[in-house]
Design an enzyme around this catalytic site. Structure first.
Site, mmCIF file in Angstrom:
data_model
loop_
_atom_site.group_PDB
_atom_site.id
_atom_site.type_symbol
_atom_site.label_atom_id
_atom_site.label_comp_id
_atom_site.label_asym_id
_atom_site.label_seq_id
_atom_site.Cartn_x
_atom_site.Cartn_y
_atom_site.Cartn_z
ATOM 1 N N ARG A 22 34.488 9.584 -37.968
ATOM 2 C CA ARG A 22 34.968 9.468 -36.585
ATOM 3 C C ARG A 22 36.481 9.625 -36.532
ATOM 4 N NH1 ARG A 22 34.050 3.146 -35.131
ATOM 5 N NH2 ARG A 22 35.361 3.703 -33.364
ATOM 6 N N GLY A 23 36.987 9.867 -35.342
ATOM 7 C CA GLY A 23 38.417 9.853 -35.081
ATOM 8 C C GLY A 23 39.226 10.808 -35.937
ATOM 9 N N SER A 141 51.085 4.427 -38.819
ATOM 10 C CA SER A 141 51.186 4.240 -37.362
ATOM 11 C C SER A 141 52.643 4.113 -36.986
ATOM 12 C CB SER A 141 50.429 2.966 -36.958
ATOM 13 O OG SER A 141 50.712 2.592 -35.626
ATOM 14 N N TYR A 154 48.498 -6.285 -36.938
ATOM 15 C CA TYR A 154 48.333 -4.856 -37.195
ATOM 16 C C TYR A 154 49.622 -4.270 -37.755
ATOM 17 C CZ TYR A 154 47.284 0.087 -36.319
ATOM 18 O OH TYR A 154 47.080 1.450 -36.453
ATOM 19 N N LYS A 158 50.632 -2.399 -41.379
ATOM 20 C CA LYS A 158 51.182 -1.043 -41.444
ATOM 21 C C LYS A 158 52.569 -1.031 -42.095
ATOM 22 C CE LYS A 158 47.691 1.153 -39.723
ATOM 23 N NZ LYS A 158 46.908 2.074 -40.574
ATOM 24 N N THR A 189 41.564 8.311 -29.614
ATOM 25 C CA THR A 189 40.428 7.899 -30.434
ATOM 26 C C THR A 189 39.798 6.652 -29.826
ATOM 27 O OG1 THR A 189 41.773 6.455 -31.827
ATOM 28 C CG2 THR A 189 41.563 8.758 -32.534
#
Length: 238
Positions: A22-23, A141, A154, A158, A189
């Site tokens: 996916r994505g 990211s 998050y 990262k 996404t």
């Protein structure tokens, strides 16, 4: 490196892609299919096998990436005698919440998936990557450079992933392994839908980078001539 899906007896350079169903991971698979043997990572055996059947040369790599014994067994089952041209770490999770809301387990889960699993799989693949003078690509990211409210867990993962790539790059230079850290902005996404939902905002696909654009960036890092390397690259919505 060939598979039962291979259309030609000529061996293709092999690349392992996590989160391939996916994505961004799926877009990377589409982008590389013409000139690579794809090792497609996913947790769902049936879905991963069905995806592999769609490409001229591909095979599934099924494992829960935080189950380190399962990952080691899956790597051991691969035929990497010809080396590994690349690994693209696309699998990841989004953990959102303010510092006063998140419990220890949520911080641990974010780091376990987005950092520790990447480090362990890379460690297991390094002999094959060194043999082929291959390339490690991590999908990071914009949060790997900046953190905002409700994004601490998050962003912490990262930032740590960026530190991992910087250290790995310095260590592996003598072995000829390239290490690229790709930092997309907001990408169209399912994860972006989740993020916009947590922000109580509207998801408008036209506002975001397409997964195919990120995949083209990853392909550039993998296909560069041998004397060059993309160390860090940021891609944002235009």
């Amino acid at each position: 490196m060939t598979s039962t899906n291979a259309a030609s007896p000529v061996s293709l350079p092999a690349v392992l892609i996590t989160g391939a169903t996916r994505g961004i991971g799926r877009a990377v698979a589409d982008e590389l299919a013409a000139d690579h043997h794809l090792i497609l990572g996913g947790r769902d055996a049936e879905a991963t096998a069905a995806l592999a059947a769609q490409f001229p040369s591909a095979e599934p790599f099924v494992a829960e990436l935080t189950d380190h014994a399962a990952v080691a067994a899956a790597v051991e089952a691969l035929d990497l005698s010809g080396g590994l041209a690349g690994v693209v770490h696309s699998a990841g999770i989004l953990v959102r919440g303010r510092v006063d809301e998140l419990e220890a387990g949520e911080w641990t889960r974010s780091l376990a998936v987005n950092v520790v699993a990447v480090a362990e799989l890379t460690r297991l693949l390094l002999p094959a990557l060194r043999a082929a003078r291959g390339t490690v690509v991590t999908i990071n990211s914009g949060n790997g450079f900046n953190a905002g409210p409700s994004g601490g867990a998050y962003a912490a993962s990262k930032f740590a992933l960026r530190a991992f790539t910087d250290s790995l790059r310095a260590e592996e230079r003598e072995h000829g392994v390239r290490v690229s850290s790709v930092h997309p902005g907001r990408v169209a996404t399912d994860m972006q839908r989740q993020l916009r939902g947590s922000e109580n905002g509207e998801y408008r696909e036209q506002d975001y980078v397409q997964p195919t654009s990120v995949a083209a960036t990853v392909a550039l890092a993998l296909r560069l001539p041998a004397e060059a390397s993309i160390d860090t690259l940021s891609i944002r919505p235009r």
